[in-house]
Design a protein around this motif. Structure first.
Motif, PDB file in Angstrom:
ATOM      1  N   ILE A 203      16.890  21.606   4.729  1.00  0.00           N
ATOM      2  CA  ILE A 203      15.904  22.498   5.339  1.00  0.00           C
ATOM      3  C   ILE A 203      16.556  23.840   5.690  1.00  0.00           C
ATOM      4  O   ILE A 203      15.981  24.904   5.447  1.00  0.00           O
ATOM      5  CB  ILE A 203      15.265  21.835   6.573  1.00  0.00           C
ATOM      6  CG1 ILE A 203      14.394  20.649   6.116  1.00  0.00           C
ATOM      7  CG2 ILE A 203      14.457  22.837   7.383  1.00  0.00           C
ATOM      8  CD1 ILE A 203      13.930  19.749   7.233  1.00  0.00           C
TER       9      ILE A 203
ATOM     10  N   TYR B 246      18.235  25.462   2.107  1.00  0.00           N
ATOM     11  CA  TYR B 246      17.249  25.605   1.026  1.00  0.00           C
ATOM     12  C   TYR B 246      17.913  25.664  -0.357  1.00  0.00           C
ATOM     13  O   TYR B 246      17.742  26.625  -1.108  1.00  0.00           O
ATOM     14  CB  TYR B 246      16.404  26.856   1.253  1.00  0.00           C
ATOM     15  CG  TYR B 246      14.964  26.702   0.849  1.00  0.00           C
ATOM     16  CD1 TYR B 246      14.614  26.176  -0.393  1.00  0.00           C
ATOM     17  CD2 TYR B 246      13.950  27.111   1.691  1.00  0.00           C
ATOM     18  CE1 TYR B 246      13.292  26.050  -0.768  1.00  0.00           C
ATOM     19  CE2 TYR B 246      12.624  26.997   1.332  1.00  0.00           C
ATOM     20  CZ  TYR B 246      12.298  26.468   0.099  1.00  0.00           C
ATOM     21  OH  TYR B 246      10.975  26.341  -0.276  1.00  0.00           O
TER      22      TYR B 246
ATOM     23  N   LYS C 271      11.386  16.280   0.678  1.00  0.00           N
ATOM     24  CA  LYS C 271      10.233  16.661  -0.147  1.00  0.00           C
ATOM     25  C   LYS C 271       9.032  17.037   0.709  1.00  0.00           C
ATOM     26  O   LYS C 271       8.242  17.890   0.313  1.00  0.00           O
ATOM     27  CB  LYS C 271       9.874  15.530  -1.121  1.00  0.00           C
ATOM     28  CG  LYS C 271      10.940  15.237  -2.162  1.00  0.00           C
ATOM     29  CD  LYS C 271      11.319  16.430  -3.006  1.00  0.00           C
ATOM     30  CE  LYS C 271      10.257  16.786  -4.002  1.00  0.00           C
ATOM     31  NZ  LYS C 271      10.619  17.934  -4.851  1.00  0.00           N
TER      32      LYS C 271
ATOM     33  N   SER D 192       9.222  18.511   3.733  1.00  0.00           N
ATOM     34  CA  SER D 192       9.506  19.820   4.329  1.00  0.00           C
ATOM     35  C   SER D 192       9.665  20.925   3.293  1.00  0.00           C
ATOM     36  O   SER D 192       9.267  22.058   3.530  1.00  0.00           O
ATOM     37  CB  SER D 192      10.794  19.753   5.155  1.00  0.00           C
ATOM     38  OG  SER D 192      10.638  18.877   6.230  1.00  0.00           O
ATOM     39  N   ARG D 193      10.291  20.603   2.173  1.00  0.00           N
ATOM     40  CA  ARG D 193      10.595  21.592   1.131  1.00  0.00           C
ATOM     41  C   ARG D 193      10.256  20.984  -0.236  1.00  0.00           C
ATOM     42  O   ARG D 193      11.146  20.573  -0.976  1.00  0.00           O
ATOM     43  CB  ARG D 193      12.071  21.976   1.158  1.00  0.00           C
ATOM     44  CG  ARG D 193      12.565  22.529   2.472  1.00  0.00           C
ATOM     45  CD  ARG D 193      12.435  24.011   2.476  1.00  0.00           C
ATOM     46  NE  ARG D 193      13.244  24.565   3.564  1.00  0.00           N
ATOM     47  CZ  ARG D 193      12.823  25.560   4.298  1.00  0.00           C
ATOM     48  NH1 ARG D 193      11.644  26.094   4.065  1.00  0.00           N
ATOM     49  NH2 ARG D 193      13.581  26.045   5.257  1.00  0.00           N
TER      50      ARG D 193
ATOM     51  N   ASP E  97       9.598  22.051  -3.076  1.00  0.00           N
ATOM     52  CA  ASP E  97      10.146  22.643  -4.300  1.00  0.00           C
ATOM     53  C   ASP E  97      11.627  22.344  -4.510  1.00  0.00           C
ATOM     54  O   ASP E  97      12.164  22.613  -5.584  1.00  0.00           O
ATOM     55  CB  ASP E  97       9.899  24.149  -4.334  1.00  0.00           C
ATOM     56  CG  ASP E  97      10.358  24.855  -3.071  1.00  0.00           C
ATOM     57  OD1 ASP E  97      10.345  24.235  -1.999  1.00  0.00           O
ATOM     58  OD2 ASP E  97      10.727  26.035  -3.159  1.00  0.00           O
ATOM     59  N   ILE E  98      12.302  21.759  -3.528  1.00  0.00           N
ATOM     60  CA  ILE E  98      13.695  21.354  -3.724  1.00  0.00           C
ATOM     61  C   ILE E  98      13.718  20.121  -4.621  1.00  0.00           C
ATOM     62  O   ILE E  98      12.976  19.169  -4.407  1.00  0.00           O
ATOM     63  CB  ILE E  98      14.393  21.047  -2.376  1.00  0.00           C
ATOM     64  CG1 ILE E  98      14.560  22.327  -1.550  1.00  0.00           C
ATOM     65  CG2 ILE E  98      15.751  20.385  -2.615  1.00  0.00           C
ATOM     66  CD1 ILE E  98      15.172  22.091  -0.173  1.00  0.00           C
TER      67      ILE E  98
END
Length: 187
Positions: free
Chosen positions: A65, A68, A91, A93-94, A96-97
């Motif tokens: 997080i 990034y 996934k 929280s972010r 696109d990671i």
């Protein structure tokens, strides 16, 4: 022509164009010596940069997080928070990671659990170093990646199913069947 070879078993990898951004990677594993080895391998690649590391699943989520990265390498067997639970939180929280599982476990249930959590790929720790590099490049491009041995096991498991369970193969187009063959060959 960018030169090089993208083959996981090859000696040379594709070189990024001079203006290309490096793939930012976070390494999450509870073994410090293993993390250092992976960092050394990855930092020797011209298109990859290790931006952080974590020794447990909770720290992996926090680092993902905060930093990034483009790709997170996540071990399954992590203290504090299991790898597949960490993947799920990352996934959420972010989204696109991209998360790539890097583990010793090759059983189909573990693979399914990790993929269900949102992992983009699954690499075994006994894989050659360039296979890991190729897997990172592949998931970064939006593809999924499976170690050939894991993929072979999944196909064997599928083939062992009763014929009425396998009915989906007949529903695939010729191109989808061709892609399935490529996947089975580790491409």
């Amino acid at each position: 022509d960018r030169g090089g070879s993208a083959a996981p078993g090859g000696r040379e990898m594709m070189q990024p164009p001079p203006s290309a951004k490096r793939i930012r990677v976070l390494v999450c594993d509870d073994h410090a010596l293993f993390r250092e080895g992976v960092k050394t391998i990855l930092n020797s690649q011209p298109d990859i940069e290790v931006v952080g590391e974590a020794a447990d699943g909770k720290e992996g989520v926090e680092q993902a997080i905060r930093l990034y990265p483009d790709v997170v390498l996540m071990d399954v067997s992590m203290p504090v928070l299991k790898g597949f639970d960490a993947v799920r939180r990352i996934k959420k929280s972010r989204p696109d990671i991209k998360v790539l599982i890097l583990t010793v476990y090759d059983d189909e249930d573990m693979v399914a659990r990790c993929l269900d959590s949102g992992a983009a790929g699954y690499v075994l720790k006994d894989s050659p170093p360039l296979q890991l590099v190729y897997a990172i490049q592949a998931v970064h491009r939006g593809q999924q990646y499976m170690s050939p041995r894991v993929l072979t096991g999944l196909i064997r498991q599928y083939m062992a199913q009763p014929a009425d369970f396998k009915g989906g193969y007949e529903l695939l187009s010729d191109r989808e069947r061709e892609i399935l063959v490529f996947l089975a060959e580790g491409q």
